[in-house]
Design a protein around this motif. Structure first.
Motif, PDB file in Angstrom:
ATOM      1  N   ALA A 158       0.842  -1.204   0.000  1.00 50.29           N
ATOM      2  CA  ALA A 158       0.000   0.000   0.000  1.00 50.29           C
ATOM      3  C   ALA A 158       0.877   1.254   0.000  1.00 50.29           C
ATOM      4  O   ALA A 158       0.612   2.216  -0.745  1.00 50.29           O
ATOM      5  CB  ALA A 158      -0.923  -0.012   1.213  1.00 50.29           C
ATOM      6  N   TYR A 159       1.909   1.257   0.814  1.00 51.74           N
ATOM      7  CA  TYR A 159       2.833   2.392   0.864  1.00 51.74           C
ATOM      8  C   TYR A 159       3.509   2.616  -0.490  1.00 51.74           C
ATOM      9  O   TYR A 159       3.550   3.736  -1.019  1.00 51.74           O
ATOM     10  CB  TYR A 159       3.886   2.141   1.947  1.00 51.74           C
ATOM     11  N   ALA A 160       4.048   1.540  -1.077  1.00 51.04           N
ATOM     12  CA  ALA A 160       4.800   1.668  -2.323  1.00 51.04           C
ATOM     13  C   ALA A 160       3.915   2.107  -3.483  1.00 51.04           C
ATOM     14  O   ALA A 160       4.333   2.929  -4.314  1.00 51.04           O
ATOM     15  CB  ALA A 160       5.489   0.339  -2.646  1.00 51.04           C
ATOM     16  N   LEU A 161       2.698   1.580  -3.565  1.00 47.34           N
ATOM     17  CA  LEU A 161       1.797   1.972  -4.654  1.00 47.34           C
ATOM     18  C   LEU A 161       1.426   3.450  -4.544  1.00 47.34           C
ATOM     19  O   LEU A 161       1.366   4.159  -5.558  1.00 47.34           O
ATOM     20  CB  LEU A 161       0.537   1.100  -4.642  1.00 47.34           C
ATOM     21  N   ASN A 162       1.173   3.913  -3.335  1.00 43.72           N
ATOM     22  CA  ASN A 162       0.899   5.348  -3.162  1.00 43.72           C
ATOM     23  C   ASN A 162       2.102   6.186  -3.558  1.00 43.72           C
ATOM     24  O   ASN A 162       1.961   7.248  -4.169  1.00 43.72           O
ATOM     25  CB  ASN A 162       0.511   5.637  -1.706  1.00 43.72           C
ATOM     26  N   ARG A 163       3.301   5.709  -3.248  1.00 43.17           N
ATOM     27  CA  ARG A 163       4.505   6.456  -3.567  1.00 43.17           C
ATOM     28  C   ARG A 163       4.752   6.572  -5.066  1.00 43.17           C
ATOM     29  O   ARG A 163       5.383   7.525  -5.525  1.00 43.17           O
ATOM     30  CB  ARG A 163       5.724   5.806  -2.900  1.00 43.17           C
ATOM     31  N   VAL A 164       4.267   5.629  -5.837  1.00 46.51           N
ATOM     32  CA  VAL A 164       4.461   5.698  -7.291  1.00 46.51           C
ATOM     33  C   VAL A 164       3.222   6.265  -7.993  1.00 46.51           C
ATOM     34  O   VAL A 164       3.065   6.136  -9.205  1.00 46.51           O
ATOM     35  CB  VAL A 164       4.831   4.324  -7.883  1.00 46.51           C
ATOM     36  N   GLY A 165       2.344   6.906  -7.231  1.00 43.71           N
ATOM     37  CA  GLY A 165       1.225   7.623  -7.832  1.00 43.71           C
ATOM     38  C   GLY A 165      -0.014   6.802  -8.088  1.00 43.71           C
ATOM     39  O   GLY A 165      -0.864   7.206  -8.893  1.00 43.71           O
ATOM     40  N   CYS A 166      -0.155   5.676  -7.389  1.00 46.80           N
ATOM     41  CA  CYS A 166      -1.347   4.841  -7.549  1.00 46.80           C
ATOM     42  C   CYS A 166      -2.174   4.955  -6.273  1.00 46.80           C
ATOM     43  O   CYS A 166      -1.781   4.423  -5.232  1.00 46.80           O
ATOM     44  CB  CYS A 166      -0.933   3.390  -7.803  1.00 46.80           C
ATOM     45  N   PRO A 167      -3.342   5.625  -6.309  1.00 47.52           N
ATOM     46  CA  PRO A 167      -4.145   5.818  -5.097  1.00 47.52           C
ATOM     47  C   PRO A 167      -4.511   4.475  -4.454  1.00 47.52           C
ATOM     48  O   PRO A 167      -5.149   3.630  -5.082  1.00 47.52           O
ATOM     49  CB  PRO A 167      -5.393   6.542  -5.603  1.00 47.52           C
ATOM     50  N   THR A 168      -4.086   4.293  -3.213  1.00 50.75           N
ATOM     51  CA  THR A 168      -4.238   3.003  -2.550  1.00 50.75           C
ATOM     52  C   THR A 168      -4.665   3.189  -1.099  1.00 50.75           C
ATOM     53  O   THR A 168      -4.162   4.071  -0.399  1.00 50.75           O
ATOM     54  CB  THR A 168      -2.915   2.211  -2.592  1.00 50.75           C
ATOM     55  N   VAL A 169      -5.588   2.331  -0.664  1.00 47.69           N
ATOM     56  CA  VAL A 169      -6.072   2.328   0.715  1.00 47.69           C
ATOM     57  C   VAL A 169      -5.606   1.039   1.383  1.00 47.69           C
ATOM     58  O   VAL A 169      -5.790  -0.049   0.829  1.00 47.69           O
ATOM     59  CB  VAL A 169      -7.607   2.414   0.775  1.00 47.69           C
ATOM     60  N   HIS A 170      -5.010   1.162   2.552  1.00 45.35           N
ATOM     61  CA  HIS A 170      -4.585  -0.015   3.310  1.00 45.35           C
ATOM     62  C   HIS A 170      -5.689  -0.383   4.297  1.00 45.35           C
ATOM     63  O   HIS A 170      -5.978   0.353   5.233  1.00 45.35           O
ATOM     64  CB  HIS A 170      -3.284   0.282   4.060  1.00 45.35           C
ATOM     65  N   ILE A 171      -6.326  -1.524   4.092  1.00 43.11           N
ATOM     66  CA  ILE A 171      -7.355  -2.025   5.007  1.00 43.11           C
ATOM     67  C   ILE A 171      -6.629  -2.793   6.106  1.00 43.11           C
ATOM     68  O   ILE A 171      -6.181  -3.916   5.906  1.00 43.11           O
ATOM     69  CB  ILE A 171      -8.356  -2.943   4.271  1.00 43.11           C
ATOM     70  N   ASN A 172      -6.509  -2.178   7.283  1.00 45.25           N
ATOM     71  CA  ASN A 172      -5.687  -2.773   8.341  1.00 45.25           C
ATOM     72  C   ASN A 172      -6.479  -3.255   9.539  1.00 45.25           C
ATOM     73  O   ASN A 172      -5.920  -3.861  10.460  1.00 45.25           O
ATOM     74  CB  ASN A 172      -4.596  -1.796   8.793  1.00 45.25           C
ATOM     75  N   GLY A 173      -7.778  -2.983   9.575  1.00 48.86           N
ATOM     76  CA  GLY A 173      -8.608  -3.463  10.678  1.00 48.86           C
ATOM     77  C   GLY A 173      -8.357  -2.761  11.994  1.00 48.86           C
ATOM     78  O   GLY A 173      -8.761  -3.261  13.052  1.00 48.86           O
TER      79      GLY A 173
END
Length: 288
Positions: A158-173
């Motif tokens: 999730a962190y890496a995808l956001n860093r390369v410009g891909c909007p990403t949500v981490h579902i962590n509970g």
């Protein structure tokens, strides 16, 4: 063999539990199937010979010999042992003689990790990486879930995808609100589910919840028989060695890095030369 794996993945739900066990053993030990009669295979696997014959027939073969020919064909090109075979050969499943010696523990884990990465490298060509990257790129919003031992892989992805410009949500509970976090996903979105044995119940819950909402799913897991692989749009199989009850994360993390950087380089390739150079310079500053 690639087509056979896809067929078993599609037909897995309608197979009986025993036939699924035979299929799982066959895929994990392809060289044994290729080189041994069905009686020997049954003895080694503790699965009845008749079950392997039923597996062959359920896949459209007339009998075990027809199925065996499919497994023999790759041996004409390369005799690469399967992951479980390689782990046993390199001692990844052996107990430690002196577990109180930290240096021995380090050497054992390092050896198991190296086998995991070698196997991932050997399997690189058969993994549907390009299709996975396209799934990620086509989604307006990506959701990533992975709990327990898979948490680190999911959090990093999730962190890496956001860093390369891909909007990403981490579902962590966090706070017990995993269903509420997942509820924002909708049609056209993509869920990347990461799970390995023993599969986290909340991860399976999220997969089922979002399947009902029409959300696509990319599964990062150990087998096409994994519960998160059932009903997934695409499955990336990755195996890490296990030692003393602990599984490595090296191969899974490498695959996560590949997906993130694959998206980054795909974005760069679709830009104009000037924009691509700007993107490349920015990418050098990304801490992936």
């Amino acid at each position: 063999m690639a087509e056979l794996r896809e067929l078993i993945g599609r037909e897995g739900e309608r197979l009986t539990p025993r036939v699924r066990a035979a299929a799982r053993y066959a895929l994990d030990h392809p060289n044994e199937v290729a080189l041994n009669p069905v009686a020997t295979l049954a003895r080694n696997s503790n699965v009845a010979a008749a079950t392997f014959i039923r597996l062959a027939q359920s896949l459209g073969c007339e009998g075990y010999s027809d199925l065996q020919r499919l497994f023999r064909e790759p041996l004409q090109h390369a005799g690469q042992p399967s992951f479980p075979e390689r782990i046993r050969h390199f001692g990844g499943e052996e107990t430690l003689d002196n577990p109180d010696d930290p240096s021995q523990v380090l050497r054992a884990f390092s050896q198991a990790n190296m086998v995991s990465l070698e196997h991932l490298c050997a399997d690189a060509d058969r993994l549907p990486l390009r299709a996975a990257i396209e799934l990620i790129e086509q989604s307006p919003l990506v959701h990533v879930v992975g709990l327990r031992r898979s948490y680190a892989v999911a959090a990093y992805l999730a962190y890496a995808l956001n860093r390369v410009g891909c909007p990403t949500v981490h579902i962590n509970g966090l706070g017990g609100g995993i269903s509420e976090q997942a509820s924002i996903a909708g049609v056209g979105h993509l869920l990347i589910a990461v799970s390995f044995p023993p599969y986290a119940g909340d991860t399976l819950q999220v997969c089922e919840q979002l399947s009902r909402r029409g959300v696509k799913r990319l599964a990062l897991t150990n087998s096409i028989f994994s519960p998160i692989a059932q009903g997934a749009d695409l499955v990336l199989e990755v195996n890490d060695a296990e030692l003393l009850g602990f599984r490595s994360l090296c191969a899974a993390m490498s695959l996560a890095q590949t997906l993130a950087m694959g998206v980054a380089f795909s974005k760069r390739g679709k830009q104009s030369p000037d924009a691509a150079e700007t993107f490349r310079s920015g990418l050098e500053d990304v801490d992936c």
